[in-house]
Enzyme design. Structure first.
Site, PDB file in Angstrom:
ATOM      1  N   GLU A  48      -0.176  55.877 -61.084  1.00 44.94           N
ATOM      2  CA  GLU A  48      -1.460  55.161 -61.496  1.00 44.94           C
ATOM      3  C   GLU A  48      -1.377  54.891 -63.234  1.00 44.94           C
ATOM      4  O   GLU A  48      -1.927  55.862 -63.619  1.00 44.94           O
ATOM      5  CB  GLU A  48      -2.138  54.975 -60.871  1.00 44.94           C
ATOM      6  CG  GLU A  48      -3.321  53.647 -60.890  1.00 44.94           C
ATOM      7  CD  GLU A  48      -4.267  53.390 -60.615  1.00 44.94           C
ATOM      8  OE1 GLU A  48      -5.079  52.739 -60.465  1.00 44.94           O
ATOM      9  OE2 GLU A  48      -4.928  54.679 -59.490  1.00 44.94           O
ATOM     10  N   LYS A  94      -1.628  45.211 -58.877  1.00 42.88           N
ATOM     11  CA  LYS A  94      -2.721  45.320 -57.994  1.00 42.88           C
ATOM     12  C   LYS A  94      -3.643  44.310 -58.061  1.00 42.88           C
ATOM     13  O   LYS A  94      -4.054  42.803 -58.613  1.00 42.88           O
ATOM     14  CB  LYS A  94      -3.971  46.462 -58.483  1.00 42.88           C
ATOM     15  CG  LYS A  94      -5.000  47.578 -58.078  1.00 42.88           C
ATOM     16  CD  LYS A  94      -5.144  47.897 -58.417  1.00 42.88           C
ATOM     17  CE  LYS A  94      -5.889  49.786 -58.752  1.00 42.88           C
ATOM     18  NZ  LYS A  94      -6.563  50.469 -58.813  1.00 42.88           N
ATOM     19  N   CYS A 127      -3.335  52.554 -55.474  1.00 38.76           N
ATOM     20  CA  CYS A 127      -4.487  53.699 -55.056  1.00 38.76           C
ATOM     21  C   CYS A 127      -5.433  52.833 -53.791  1.00 38.76           C
ATOM     22  O   CYS A 127      -4.801  52.645 -53.011  1.00 38.76           O
ATOM     23  CB  CYS A 127      -5.429  53.844 -56.390  1.00 38.76           C
ATOM     24  SG  CYS A 127      -6.825  54.782 -57.239  1.00 38.76           S
TER      25      CYS A 127
END
Length: 305
Positions: free
Chosen positions: A43, A131, A165
């Site tokens: 990430e 995201k 994540c």
């Protein structure tokens, strides 16, 4: 079909896009020579996950120094409309690899940043996942994406997709990936806790897919000295890694790698996915379409390479 994959557990040259790109190029060359077809980075590898930074923000106030730090982070973030992308496309073409890399992405048309995962094939950019829900204080520096960011790709090495994540804790986001038939589920992260590994095992079992979870190895001393003054309460070894690979039956087949930089490299057999669906298939004989109806607003269909 068998595919050789490599998950790179490394640190960036923090807040320095150029040096981080150079490091990524060296690592890709190294692991491509070992026969890896798919190489994954953590990430926000470019230009680094900003763990520990407040950017001078409290509820009701922001400091000039925090704004300066944000501007520096913005200037070093990845730009899809620049040589940044062209450079990685050329790299993938020359090495004949697929690259999935976590980046902080900036957009020229506005000043917001996104935590993104870019997919590049030997032929060029496949697409970008941004995201959809930054976690906690991440929301200060990363904007939210929408359903059109839930992308998947049907490639010569299998169907690729994934989440970043803590998006992986969102059941409906996971189902959006499963519904596209993802075979290689990629989960770049900055979470080094043991509970994260448990989550990756669950996703492998639930999605009947290979799960490739790639984390960074990072210590406080890797930050530029000038940025360490605000990090007194952060322990030195604050991101120990935990990169891991699980099979579609939830079997641990590589890792977890803790406490050091390195890589997990191995060959995976996609035929195991079909075998795993003998007794469970989340979008097939376990879907119960007569009871449940699943719809994602704006999700694009799986893109063929």
């Amino acid at each position: 079909m068998k595919v050789k994959v490599c998950l790179v557990q490394e640190s960036p040259v923090f807040f320095d896009k150029e040096k981080t790109l150079q490091k990524l190029e060296r690592l890709c060359e190294k692991y491509a020579k070992e026969g890896n077809q798919l190489i994954v980075f953590p990430e926000s590898f470019i230009p680094g996950y900003p763990r520990g930074f407040s950017f001078g923000a409290k509820i009701g106030s922001r400091t000039p120094e925090g704004r300066d730090l944000y501007e520096e982070y913005y200037q070093n973030s990845f730009d899809l409309d620049s040589e940044d992308l062209t450079r990685l496309e050329k790299l993938c073409h020359q090495l004949n690899i697929y690259l999935v890399c976590g980046v902080t992405e900036r957009m020229k048309q506005h000043g917001s940043l996104y935590c993104s995962m870019i997919y590049i094939s030997p032929k060029g950019l496949l697409g970008v996942h941004r995201k959809i829900k930054p976690t906690g204080i991440e929301r200060l520096v990363w904007a939210e994406a929408s359903g059109d960011s839930l992308v998947t790709f049907d490639t010569k090495i299998g169907k690729l997709g994934g989440l970043i994540c803590w998006e992986n804790y969102m059941p409906l986001a996971r189902m959006a990936m499963y519904s596209q038939g993802v075979e290689i589920y990629i989960a770049p992260t900055a979470d080094a806790r043991e509970s994260w590994v448990d989550t990756m095992r669950h996703i492998a079992i639930e999605g009947r897919c290979f799960v490739l979870a790639c984390n960074q190895y990072f210590t406080k001393s890797m930050y530029p000295h000038r940025l360490q003054k605000d990090m007194e309460e952060v322990e030195e070894d604050f991101c120990k890694g935990g990169t891991v690979i699980f099979s579609p039956l939830g079997e641990l087949i590589a890792g977890p790698l803790y406490g050091e930089a390195g890589a997990l490299s191995m060959e995976i057999d996609l035929n195991l996915i079909t075998k795993s669906k003998l007794d469970f298939d989340p979008i097939g004989h376990y879907a119960r379409d007569d009871i449940f109806e699943f719809k994602v607003k704006g999700q694009p269909p799986i893109k063929k390479e």
